[in-house]
Scaffold this motif. Structure first.
Motif, PDB file in Angstrom:
ATOM      1  N   LEU A 171      53.619 -26.330  -3.456  1.00 18.67           N
ATOM      2  CA  LEU A 171      52.420 -26.583  -2.467  1.00 18.67           C
ATOM      3  C   LEU A 171      51.491 -25.431  -2.842  1.00 18.67           C
ATOM      4  N   GLY A 172      51.853 -24.207  -3.451  1.00 15.05           N
ATOM      5  CA  GLY A 172      50.985 -23.247  -3.694  1.00 15.05           C
ATOM      6  C   GLY A 172      50.874 -22.416  -2.440  1.00 15.05           C
ATOM      7  N   ILE A 173      51.401 -22.439  -1.592  1.00  9.10           N
ATOM      8  CA  ILE A 173      51.192 -21.438  -0.221  1.00  9.10           C
ATOM      9  C   ILE A 173      52.008 -20.284  -0.197  1.00  9.10           C
ATOM     10  N   LYS A 174      51.263 -19.276  -0.075  1.00 11.19           N
ATOM     11  CA  LYS A 174      52.040 -17.881  -0.055  1.00 11.19           C
ATOM     12  C   LYS A 174      52.896 -17.832   1.086  1.00 11.19           C
ATOM     13  N   THR A 175      54.152 -17.433   0.832  1.00  9.34           N
ATOM     14  CA  THR A 175      55.108 -17.588   1.964  1.00  9.34           C
ATOM     15  C   THR A 175      55.947 -16.358   2.225  1.00  9.34           C
ATOM     16  N   ILE A 176      55.687 -15.720   3.346  1.00  8.37           N
ATOM     17  CA  ILE A 176      56.314 -14.426   3.760  1.00  8.37           C
ATOM     18  C   ILE A 176      57.823 -14.655   4.683  1.00  8.37           C
ATOM     19  N   VAL A 177      58.833 -14.040   4.095  1.00  5.84           N
ATOM     20  CA  VAL A 177      60.051 -14.203   4.728  1.00  5.84           C
ATOM     21  C   VAL A 177      60.699 -12.889   5.209  1.00  5.84           C
ATOM     22  N   SER A 178      61.243 -12.860   6.366  1.00  3.19           N
ATOM     23  CA  SER A 178      61.803 -11.599   6.826  1.00  3.19           C
ATOM     24  C   SER A 178      63.311 -11.466   6.587  1.00  3.19           C
ATOM     25  N   MET A 179      63.754 -10.893   5.449  1.00  3.86           N
ATOM     26  CA  MET A 179      65.144 -10.851   5.226  1.00  3.86           C
ATOM     27  C   MET A 179      66.054 -10.031   5.979  1.00  3.86           C
ATOM     28  N   ASN A 180      67.351 -10.528   6.204  1.00  4.18           N
ATOM     29  CA  ASN A 180      68.066  -9.920   7.353  1.00  4.18           C
ATOM     30  C   ASN A 180      69.526  -9.988   6.901  1.00  4.18           C
ATOM     31  N   PRO A 181      69.697  -8.867   5.596  1.00  2.00           N
ATOM     32  CA  PRO A 181      70.928  -8.625   4.915  1.00  2.00           C
ATOM     33  C   PRO A 181      71.816  -7.593   5.828  1.00  2.00           C
ATOM     34  N   ILE A 182      72.918  -7.441   5.674  1.00  5.44           N
ATOM     35  CA  ILE A 182      73.805  -6.495   6.237  1.00  5.44           C
ATOM     36  C   ILE A 182      73.263  -5.107   5.842  1.00  5.44           C
ATOM     37  N   MET A 183      72.916  -4.544   7.111  1.00  5.25           N
ATOM     38  CA  MET A 183      72.430  -3.000   7.000  1.00  5.25           C
ATOM     39  C   MET A 183      73.216  -1.824   7.595  1.00  5.25           C
ATOM     40  N   ILE A 184      73.133  -0.859   7.135  1.00  2.00           N
ATOM     41  CA  ILE A 184      74.138   0.342   7.753  1.00  2.00           C
ATOM     42  C   ILE A 184      73.046   1.333   8.288  1.00  2.00           C
ATOM     43  N   ASP A 185      72.367   2.048   7.295  1.00  2.00           N
ATOM     44  CA  ASP A 185      71.610   3.419   7.817  1.00  2.00           C
ATOM     45  C   ASP A 185      70.295   2.991   8.255  1.00  2.00           C
ATOM     46  N   GLY A 186      69.667   1.987   7.380  1.00  2.00           N
ATOM     47  CA  GLY A 186      68.263   1.464   7.768  1.00  2.00           C
ATOM     48  C   GLY A 186      67.336   2.437   7.294  1.00  2.00           C
ATOM     49  N   THR A 187      67.718   3.384   6.480  1.00  2.00           N
ATOM     50  CA  THR A 187      66.747   4.407   5.852  1.00  2.00           C
ATOM     51  C   THR A 187      66.526   4.445   4.438  1.00  2.00           C
ATOM     52  N   GLY A 188      67.156   3.456   3.506  1.00  2.00           N
ATOM     53  CA  GLY A 188      67.090   3.466   2.136  1.00  2.00           C
ATOM     54  C   GLY A 188      68.234   4.248   1.707  1.00  2.00           C
ATOM     55  N   MET A 189      69.345   4.873   2.368  1.00  2.00           N
ATOM     56  CA  MET A 189      70.239   5.723   1.584  1.00  2.00           C
ATOM     57  C   MET A 189      71.455   4.985   1.497  1.00  2.00           C
ATOM     58  N   CYS A 190      71.717   4.077   2.002  1.00  2.00           N
ATOM     59  CA  CYS A 190      73.210   3.580   1.658  1.00  2.00           C
ATOM     60  C   CYS A 190      73.200   2.318   0.495  1.00  2.00           C
ATOM     61  N   GLY A 191      72.094   1.712   0.390  1.00  2.00           N
ATOM     62  CA  GLY A 191      71.789   0.498  -0.668  1.00  2.00           C
ATOM     63  C   GLY A 191      72.583  -0.677  -0.143  1.00  2.00           C
ATOM     64  N   VAL A 192      73.246  -0.789   0.983  1.00  2.00           N
ATOM     65  CA  VAL A 192      73.888  -1.910   1.324  1.00  2.00           C
ATOM     66  C   VAL A 192      73.033  -3.191   1.298  1.00  2.00           C
ATOM     67  N   CYS A 193      71.797  -2.929   2.007  1.00  2.00           N
ATOM     68  CA  CYS A 193      70.525  -4.030   2.152  1.00  2.00           C
ATOM     69  C   CYS A 193      70.217  -4.538   0.963  1.00  2.00           C
ATOM     70  N   ARG A 194      70.555  -4.206  -0.116  1.00  3.95           N
ATOM     71  CA  ARG A 194      69.666  -4.480  -1.370  1.00  3.95           C
ATOM     72  C   ARG A 194      69.763  -5.779  -1.697  1.00  3.95           C
ATOM     73  N   LEU A 195      68.655  -6.443  -2.392  1.00  3.79           N
ATOM     74  CA  LEU A 195      68.145  -7.809  -2.619  1.00  3.79           C
ATOM     75  C   LEU A 195      67.420  -7.660  -3.994  1.00  3.79           C
ATOM     76  N   THR A 196      67.503  -8.956  -4.544  1.00  2.00           N
ATOM     77  CA  THR A 196      66.567  -8.982  -5.552  1.00  2.00           C
ATOM     78  C   THR A 196      65.268  -9.633  -5.359  1.00  2.00           C
ATOM     79  N   VAL A 197      64.157  -9.201  -5.800  1.00  2.49           N
ATOM     80  CA  VAL A 197      62.852  -9.775  -5.507  1.00  2.49           C
ATOM     81  C   VAL A 197      62.189  -9.800  -6.762  1.00  2.49           C
ATOM     82  N   ALA A 198      61.718 -10.624  -7.197  1.00  3.27           N
ATOM     83  CA  ALA A 198      60.912 -10.734  -8.473  1.00  3.27           C
ATOM     84  C   ALA A 198      61.470  -9.810  -9.673  1.00  3.27           C
ATOM     85  N   GLY A 199      62.788 -10.053  -9.773  1.00  2.00           N
ATOM     86  CA  GLY A 199      63.694  -9.417 -10.543  1.00  2.00           C
ATOM     87  C   GLY A 199      63.846  -7.980 -10.407  1.00  2.00           C
TER      88      GLY A 199
END
Ligand SMILES: Cc1cc2nc3c(=O)[nH]c(=O)nc-3n(C[C@H](O)[C@H](O)[C@H](O)COP(=O)(O)OP(=O)(O)OC[C@H]3O[C@@H](n4cnc5c(N)ncnc54)[C@H](O)[C@@H]3O)c2cc1C
Ligand code: FES
Length: 277
Positions: A203-231
């Motif tokens: 439908l061409g409607i911009k869509t924002i989602v709130s991703m909920n992966p497993i997290m540990i530190d929540g500060t970008g240090m552990c890498g556990v919450c990584r996902l791929t977005v636009a490659g």
């Protein structure tokens, strides 16, 4: 230590948790989350902020009891204290004058979309809210959501309220409701956010989602919450948690999130919580 102001079950298996955390309440924004621990031995649990009161210093989240850590949270009562409550974390939801916005919530998302709908309405958008649950008895906060949008659209899988079915009917429901969104924002279970994204892409409607992966530190240090977005590799905690749903690699995301399932079941048996399921 952070005092618990209230913890109560609002519908089966979904709880409201309100704590006294004045510094978090002062700077909370729509779409932010917190990371808390239910006790000294507990895992870190990320929860989206569903409401806050800067004057009273309180912050609330809605959580679903899924495993050992959320089972511990579900046993908290007013007056208890939890050892850590960090936030607000993550980027806030982009709030602008988009035109017509459809905000979709399922499960805990009925709570976490509330501040987003409120802010979008305050920014001058026409805001419609779509809430989805398995059955009518699992719906909550309908009045609160009605107060911050033009109309609440209800979908239940068993048809006990509103449209019968699932967000797979989204295009048809929008047609029937006469709603033409310029943007869609979805919070809640992964399957629902993925389905919404797949519905809105053609439908061409911009869509924002709130991703909920497993997290540990929540500060970008552990890498556990990584996902791929636009490659590209992204960390949900610092680059998100909100991303363009049409750019998320959903298959990889689902596979990563389920990779610890056998380990997650063991503590449930140890604590006796498995009998609750
Ligand atoms: C940024 C962010 C915001 C979140 N906001 C909320 C919220 O507002 N309310 C809420 O209830 N939950 C939210 N979650 C999910 C929540 O953090 C997890 O459900 C919780 O940590 C599970 O802990 P547990 O030990 O009880 O379950 P676990 O024992 O870790 O897991 C039990 C089962 O739940 C599944 N599971 C684990 N993590 C998730 C997840 N992230 N999403 C879905 N299923 C999962 C596992 O695969 C397993 O099958 C959020 C997650 C993130 C990253
Ligand atoms: S939770 Fe550790 S990098 Fe995001």
């Amino acid at each position: 230590m952070v005092p618990v102001v209230e913890r109560r079950m609002i519908v089966p298996n979904l709880h409201l948790l309100t704590v006294l955390a004045p510094e978090v309440a002062e700077s909370a924004r729509p779409g932010n989350f917190v990371i808390l621990r239910p006790d000294e031995q507990g895992e870190r649990i990320p929860l989206t902020i569903a409401d806050w009161d800067a004057a009273a210093g309180t912050v609330s989240s809605v959580f679903v009891q899924v495993g050992a850590s959320t089972a511990k949270l579900a046993r908290l009562k007013a007056g208890d204290e939890i050892p850590s409550y960090a936030g607000p974390l993550g980027n806030e939801t982009e709030i602008d004058r988009f035109g017509t916005v459809l905000v979709i919530g399922g499960c805990y998302g009925l709570g976490s979309i509330h501040p987003i709908a409120r802010a979008l309405t305050a920014a001058g958008n026409r805001v419609f809210v779509l809430i989805e649950a398995r059955s009518s008895y699992l719906l909550y906060w309908e009045e609160r959501l009605s107060a911050v949008c033009e109309r609440v659209i209800v979908v239940t899988r068993d048809g006990s309220r509103g449209y019968k079915g699932h967000v797979t009917r989204l295009a048809e429901i929008l047609e029937l409701e006469g709603v033409k969104p310029d943007r869609v924002i979805a919070h809640g279970c992964t399957y629902q956010m993925m389905t919404v994204s797949r519905q809105t892409e053609p439908l061409g409607i911009k869509t924002i989602v709130s991703m909920n992966p497993i997290m540990i530190d929540g500060t970008g240090m552990c890498g556990v919450c990584r996902l791929t977005v636009a490659g590209e590799t992204k960390f949900a905690c610092v680059d998100g948690p909100e991303f363009d749903g049409h750019q998320v690699d959903w298959e990889e995301f689902l596979a990563r999130r389920e990779s610890y399932n056998p380990e997650e079941v063991e503590p449930l048996h140890r604590s006796g919580c498995a009998s609750h399921f």
